[in-house]
Structures are given as C-alpha cells and as structure tokens.
Design an enzyme around this catalytic site. Structure first.
Site, PDB file in Angstrom:
ATOM      1  N   ASP A 106       0.871  -1.409   0.019  1.00 28.38           N
ATOM      2  CA  ASP A 106      -0.077   0.215  -0.087  1.00 28.38           C
ATOM      3  C   ASP A 106       0.882   1.117   0.124  1.00 28.38           C
ATOM      4  OD1 ASP A 106      -2.020   1.801   0.125  1.00 28.38           O
ATOM      5  OD2 ASP A 106      -3.007   0.906   1.954  1.00 28.38           O
ATOM      6  N   ALA A 107       1.348   1.606  -1.141  1.00 26.93           N
ATOM      7  CA  ALA A 107       2.167   2.823  -1.345  1.00 26.93           C
ATOM      8  C   ALA A 107       1.548   3.977  -2.050  1.00 26.93           C
ATOM      9  CB  ALA A 107       3.356   2.152  -2.200  1.00 26.93           C
ATOM     10  N   LYS A 108       0.282   3.624  -2.759  1.00 22.17           N
ATOM     11  CA  LYS A 108      -0.136   4.616  -3.318  1.00 22.17           C
ATOM     12  C   LYS A 108       0.778   5.630  -4.293  1.00 22.17           C
ATOM     13  CE  LYS A 108      -4.078   4.990  -0.135  1.00 22.17           C
ATOM     14  NZ  LYS A 108      -3.580   4.005   0.932  1.00 22.17           N
ATOM     15  N   ARG A 109       1.517   4.716  -5.056  1.00 24.30           N
ATOM     16  CA  ARG A 109       2.660   5.551  -6.043  1.00 24.30           C
ATOM     17  C   ARG A 109       1.732   6.093  -7.236  1.00 24.30           C
ATOM     18  NH1 ARG A 109       4.899   5.452  -1.712  1.00 24.30           N
ATOM     19  NH2 ARG A 109       6.945   4.503  -1.441  1.00 24.30           N
TER      20      ARG A 109
END
Lengths: 308, 308
Positions: A106-109
């Site tokens: 879960d890094a929302k890149r």
C-alpha cells in the site's frame, strides 16, 4: 494460473475468507515488550523503530497466516524509518510470501512515463518474488496524473503476473472534495472507475476478474454499490471496515455469488487488538499475540468465502 | 527567515535564477564511466545500480551547485534500487544540502490521516536536515484523496519550516483525463488549485508567498496562466520545459515582477547533456561533467532572477 487474480482468488478460497490484514505499525500502539527494541537496539531512533516494526510485523504474519489470504503493509510507516525502514518492509514482505500470503504494497504511487515504469518495476514482483527489489504481488496506485500514467503499471502487471489497485473512492471523510465533483453527470470517481474497468479488460484472459483492481471505501456504501456496477470485473480492495465505521452489511453487495471479487481490509482492529475489548482481556490473560489471533479469526469469519 | 518560501526565494536571488535541476538517474543514460560501478561494485544488481545513481547524482550536484538554487531528486528511480537506493537518495539529498541547495523530494506521496502524517514526517525535514530520515526542504504531494489528506502535510510543513508542491496540472499528454474534467464550470485542476491557494494562505505570514506550492506543467501554457490567477500567492513548480516541449515564453507569465514565484525544472536535458548536441561535443572534448556544466549554465540563464 500465474496471473494475479487467479492467485488471489485461489488463496481466498483456500483460506475461505475475503479478510485482508493491514500492517500499519505505529510506535505508540506497539505491545509493551517492543519498548526494549525501541530503547536498546543498536542504531539511531529511525533504525530502532525500523527494527521494532519489522519484528512486530513478522510476528503478526506468523499469527494471522492461517486465517487470511493476504496482508497489506502500509509503506508510509516504514518510510518514516528511513532506509532501515525500507529494508525492514522488504524483509516483512518476503516473510509474508514465505508464509504463503498474497502481499499488497500500500504505497499509493503514481507518476508519469518512465517514472511510473520505475515505480512499477520497484514494487510489482508479481508471481516471482525475486523480480523486483520489493517482493509485492500487487500495489496501490493513484490516478490523479491521468490515464496514460496508469498504463506503465498495467503493462508491468501483465508482464510480471502482478496486480494493481487504483484509488477510486477512498474511505476518509473528505474523500468527496475532488473524487465527488460531478462532471458530465458523473462523479470524478465514476470517471476513474470506468477507466479502471477498461484497463482491467486487457488483463482478464479467461478469468472472471482481471488484475487491475480498485480501492473503494466501505464508508461510502451507496457509492460502493454503484461503483461495483461500473466495474463488474474489477477486483475491489475495501478499506474503512471497522475502525473507520464501515459495516459488513455495507460491503456484502460488492461480492459476487461465489463470495469473491472483494478483499476487505482491517488494520489496527487486528494488529492492535490488545488495546480494545474484548481482545484486551485475551491479551491480559494470554498475551498480545493471542489477542491478534482471536481478532483475526473473528474478522475472517465476518467475510466467508466458500471453498472452490 | 526559517520558513520555506523565504529560504527558497533567498536562494533564487543569490543564484539569480529560477532554474531547478531534476535528479532522474537512469541506468541506460549514464555516462560510460559508470559501467564500471554497474558491473563491478559489490552487491546485487539493485545495490550496484544504487551506488551508480548516488555517485552520478553527487557529481551532478557538485557541477550544478554554483548555477542553480535547487535540485529535485526523483524518488522513483532510487526506489527501484530497493533499500540501497533509499540510502543512496538520502546521501544525495544530504550532499545537496551541504552544497547549500534547496532539496525538493519528488515523491508524489499522498494518503489519509495518520498515514499522511507518516509520509510528512519521513520527508519534510525543512529548516533542520536532521528533523526527518530524508533531509528534504519540500515534497511533492498528490491531492486525489481529498483536501483533508493535505492538512497533515501542511501542518508538518508549518512546524518544520518545510514546503509542499501539490499536483495541480501535470505535464504529461494525458493529464487532462481527470484533471481536465469540468465540474461546476471549472476544471478539476482549478478546484484543486483553489484549495491549494486556501491552504497556502495559512502558511503565508508576512511574505508574498506561502509554503504550499503547486505543480503546473509548462506543456499547458493557457492553463498555467489561468491557474496562476487562481493561485496568486502560491509558489509554482513547473515541469515540462525543454524535453517535454514547454518553452521559456510559455512559462514567463507565471513569474512575478521580481522574477520570483516559480521554479522551472529540467532533468534529462541537463543531467544527460552528454547525449545531445551541442553539449555532446563538449562532452567529447572535455568530459561529461563539462557538458552538464554548460547545459546548467545555459538553462539558468534562460530564467534570470534579479539580485535582491
């Protein structure tokens, strides 16, 4: 068999649950025994925190692996430990894969062109954990920069047997400020959803679902129903259950007839179960890991998946 | 004096330019001498790449520091080297600060609540490089999750004397797919811009500008003019000049009467100057660093700032 949605759904059927445990370690909520690492471990304050987060996350994984199909490390908390935190989260992800779990970073890149390619290359290991420096099966990505910036992630996902979850409608109270703006009679999040479903079709093969998923919060049940209709073949990742206020009843309409197509996340209610009743009593009598086990077992039973 | 926009504008006046060099290392474009590190340095392929990126970026910094006020490491390329890459980018950022440069971490982070706090805590060192594990003066952030998710970044920026650049209108060809949707007679990017200007006001103090900036691409000159009017006191970071097609004339209307309020980014046209005429000839006769120096000097002179 090596595509993401097949692996994911096989794992969900094996564990008989759509429950996903979020690994969101926070210094102030760790069980008391971690004070020793935070105070005495060699290194600076960032390295000590990284060590504590790694040890805590490994032990969470050992406890929950029999009950859930997937874990979702929240990269921000590890990033806040500096480079040592990134080593820690890589080790945590590898430990989860060794335990047979699906790993969602879960890094929302999100970025443009070759920069998006670099993020995809960093995180999307997919079916082969050694294919990327961080061994994730899938990654959360942000769509604001535009549809053309999602394509490099989709291409990498296809190539590596990996998955994506594009932010569509997030679970926070203010998620409507831009996602809810209405353009051409549809909310912005519906425009994003239509694009996600379109991108997903190119990854579907013969399966019911493709490998381009979407994040839709349980805190917006009406939107969740509507967006499921816009994205009928898109795997959903649903945050906001429990601590943020979403209920199991809010989420059920998003599942298909086999109980598939949705992963439901819970983070602090499971990993910090020792802090809240009734699990705090379990923790007092049998330790914090027993509390996590009881919470994970109860959470998993809330979202049953029939065996294949 | 310790707030971000004062530090930034003082540095721009000292160097007499609004030019910003993007540090976007890519293995395939590095000068020939780096093949040795990529092949022979100890460690796995990720660690070798991290070592090459660090060495290359340090030498770029040494060359450009006399000519520009700021550098912008693109975190994606370092992230694609695994944990070793994050150690490399931390060292690169510290090296830039030691050289007196403003450091903008181009990471495009964004998340909700305490997760946003963790990203802010990780990157926003601000006026004290030791305040965070990564010593950036400022950070790029993505607004899709909503206005409430920007607030933790703004709070951290105020507390640490740091800055933000919120993505408003990006430079890629497909940036209009969601940013350009029209809701209530205004594009989504205009809604974001209005919110950025509002958040920025809380950071302004007595200065002309606040510390909450915006990213607006040079590839959309009409939008750049319009968005500058929506955000009159917001520092702008303008990508898309040069390689992506934006011209100096496209950008000039965004500056104020003192030549301030805008940083213009150029990445590959400066750092990989050895690959393109006329600088490739300089590289052949005097080496790649001489080519970078010539390109940086020319770039800086395109966007002059009068001395204070």
């Amino acid at each position: 068999m090596n595509d993401y949605s097949t692996r994911l759904h096989t794992a969900m059927q094996a564990k008989r649950t759509a429950a996903l445990v979020g690994l969101d370690p926070r210094e102030s909520s760790l069980p008391a025994e971690f004070a020793r690492i935070l105070q005495d471990h060699p290194g600076d304050r960032f390295e000590r925190r990284a060590r504590a987060y790694e040890e805590f996350s490994r032990r969470i994984i050992d406890v929950v692996a029999p009950f859930v199909a997937a874990v979702k490390p929240q990269i921000a908390f590890f990033e806040d430990c500096g480079p040592a935190g990134m080593l820690a989260v890589r080790n945590v992800m590898q430990h989860a894969r060794d335990a047979g779990l699906i790993v969602i970073a879960d890094a929302k890149r999100g970025d443009i062109g070759t920069t998006a390619e670099a993020y995809a290359s960093a995180w999307l290991a997919g079916s082969d954990p050694s294919a990327a420096p961080y061994p994730a099966d899938s990654l959360t990505v942000s769509p604001y920069l535009g549809s053309d910036t999602l394509t490099p992630f989709v291409d990498a996902a296809i190539q590596r047997g990996a998955g994506l979850y594009v932010l569509v409608r997030t679970s926070n109270p203010g998620s409507g400020s831009f996602q809810g703006l209405v353009a051409n009679d549809r909310a912005v999040c519906d425009h994003v959803a239509a694009e996600v479903e379109r991108l997903n079709q190119s990854t579907r093969g013969n399966g019911s679902y493709g490998s381009v998923g979407a994040v839709v919060g349980a805190t917006h049940p009406l939107e969740l129903r509507r967006l499921r209709q816009v994205m009928p073949t898109t795997p959903l990742l649903v945050p906001g259950y429990g601590a943020q206020g979403g209920t199991a009843a809010d989420i059920r309409p998003a599942f298909d007839g086999q109980g598939l197509g949705v992963l439901v996340n819970s983070s602090r209610n499971v990993i910090f179960a020792h802090l809240r009743p009734p699990y705090s009593e379990v923790a007092e009598s049998r330790g914090w890991e027993a509390a996590v086990e009881a919470a994970a077992r109860d959470f998993a039973s809330e979202f049953p998946v029939p065996a294949a």
